[in-house]
Write an enzyme that holds these catalytic residues in place. Structure first.
Site, mmCIF file in Angstrom:
data_model
loop_
_atom_site.group_PDB
_atom_site.id
_atom_site.type_symbol
_atom_site.label_atom_id
_atom_site.label_comp_id
_atom_site.label_asym_id
_atom_site.label_seq_id
_atom_site.Cartn_x
_atom_site.Cartn_y
_atom_site.Cartn_z
ATOM 1 N N GLU A 108 -6.577 -1.931 3.315
ATOM 2 C CA GLU A 108 -6.774 -0.721 2.923
ATOM 3 C C GLU A 108 -7.799 -0.439 2.189
ATOM 4 O OE1 GLU A 108 -5.202 -2.591 -1.364
ATOM 5 O OE2 GLU A 108 -5.167 -0.065 -2.419
ATOM 6 N N LYS B 270 -2.510 0.937 4.467
ATOM 7 C CA LYS B 270 -2.549 1.148 2.990
ATOM 8 C C LYS B 270 -3.684 2.528 2.475
ATOM 9 C CE LYS B 270 -2.013 -0.748 -1.924
ATOM 10 N NZ LYS B 270 -0.937 -1.413 -2.314
#
Ligand code: 13P
Length: 337
Positions: A177, A219
């Protein structure tokens, strides 16, 4: 490393019409959420709130996995079942946030680097034993005057890849992420450029550190106008810019991309995801891994005691986002409850 297991788990995390519930707020972050409804931040209240979310009947139809905070991974539901077992019994994969938060990056005013690598191998073994099959590490990239620096982007990319490699060694799928924050006054074009620089650096590091792309999930943020920008790009522009940037920088070997919501309104987060899936012809699955955009309505409706109202609000947002993950949402469905 069992490549097959990692690939199967990653694919299950982005299965058709399903996405991920990010319920991994640290004790400090959940404090902000609970105080917004005047509920005290005690372990018992955190357990009761998360029990309400995870026992929502039918949410599993739209939810492939849940990201937990460490406390919750080792906590029991109100009926005495350990939370990871409760989720697994519904076909929902338990995941775990493993980073230790973003801290000041030395010599780089206003920039952050995520910590948590020391002892991570040992922690991952413990998490796997407790039932976690995927993990999350969030890097934070801040847009501002003269930032982000290449130093910040590179340092965070390097740490993300070190984390991802350790996860795969442990049989755990890493959610990688790199979040470019949407809080500043920048235009969508600036966000696109910073997202491009970030993704480029991240995939170079993942490759150098031998991370199996088939066994991870990305992400990212969406490519969007900063919250304080006077001109807000419309939904179709956001969808097209995001898909364009991802197509340029995310290899097709990655099974799926699960977005963060980053402070978007609930409906915007759903509408953007839907618009991207409606573009179609994408090399990877596009779904959600929302925290606030899945929980805000549920938290408010629950208010500390109304379990049925909380579950109803949670199920609705999970359902809407599940439809968006398939490009089958439209705004009229929002009022159909
Ligand atoms: P938001 O969807 O609230 O941005 O949270 C997602 C997340 O897990 C951030 O790490």
């Amino acid at each position: 490393m069992n490549e097959n297991v990692l690939n199967q788990t990653a694919k299950a995390m982005v299965a058709d019409g399903r996405g991920i519930l990010a319920a991994d707020e640290s004790t400090g972050t959940i404090q902000k959420r609970l105080s917004s409804i005047n509920v005290e931040n005690t372990e018992a209240h955190r357990q009761t709130y998360r029990d309400m979310l995870f026992t929502t009947p039918g949410f599993e139809q739209h939810t492939s996995g849940v990201i937990l905070f460490e406390e919750t991974l080792f906590q029991k539901a109100l009926d005495g079942t350990p939370f990871p077992q409760l989720l697994a019994s519904k076909g929902v994969i338990p995941g775990i946030k493993v980073d230790k938060g973003a801290k000041a990056l030395p010599g780089a005013p206003g920039e952050l680097v995520t910590e948590g690598l020391d002892g991570l191998r040992e922690r991952l073994a413990k998490y796997h034993e407790a039932g976690a099959r995927f993990a999350k590490w969030r890097a934070v990239i801040t847009i501002g005057d003269g930032i982000p620096s290449d130093y910040c982007i590179h340092t965070n990319a390097h740490a993300l890849a070190r984390y991802a490699a350790l996860c795969q060694e442990a049989g755990i799928v890493p959610i990688v992420e790199p979040e470019v924050l949407m809080d500043a006054d920048n235009t969508l074009e600036v966000c696109e450029d910073v997202t491009r620089r970030t993704l480029e650096a991240v995939f170079i590091e993942l490759d150098k550190q031998r991370v199996l792309l088939e066994g991870m999930i990305l992400k990212p943020n969406m490519v969007i106008s900063g919250k304080k920008c006077a001109v807000q790009a419309d939904r179709q522009t956001v969808a097209e810019a995001t898909v364009r940037t991802l197509k340029r920088h995310v290899p097709a070997a990655v099974p799926g991309i699960a977005f963060l919501s980053g402070g978007q309104s609930d409906i915007d987060a759903t509408a953007h995801l839907d618009a991207m899936n409606k573009i179609g012809n994408l090399p990877w699955k596009l779904t959600f891994s929302y925290g606030r955009a899945l929980q805000a309505a549920a938290l408010k409706a629950w208010g500390g005691s109304d379990v049925d109202a909380g579950r109803k609000a949670h199920l609705h947002r999970a359902h809407m986002n599940g439809l968006a993950a398939a490009g089958k949402w439209n705004e009229s469905l929002e009022s159909a409850v």
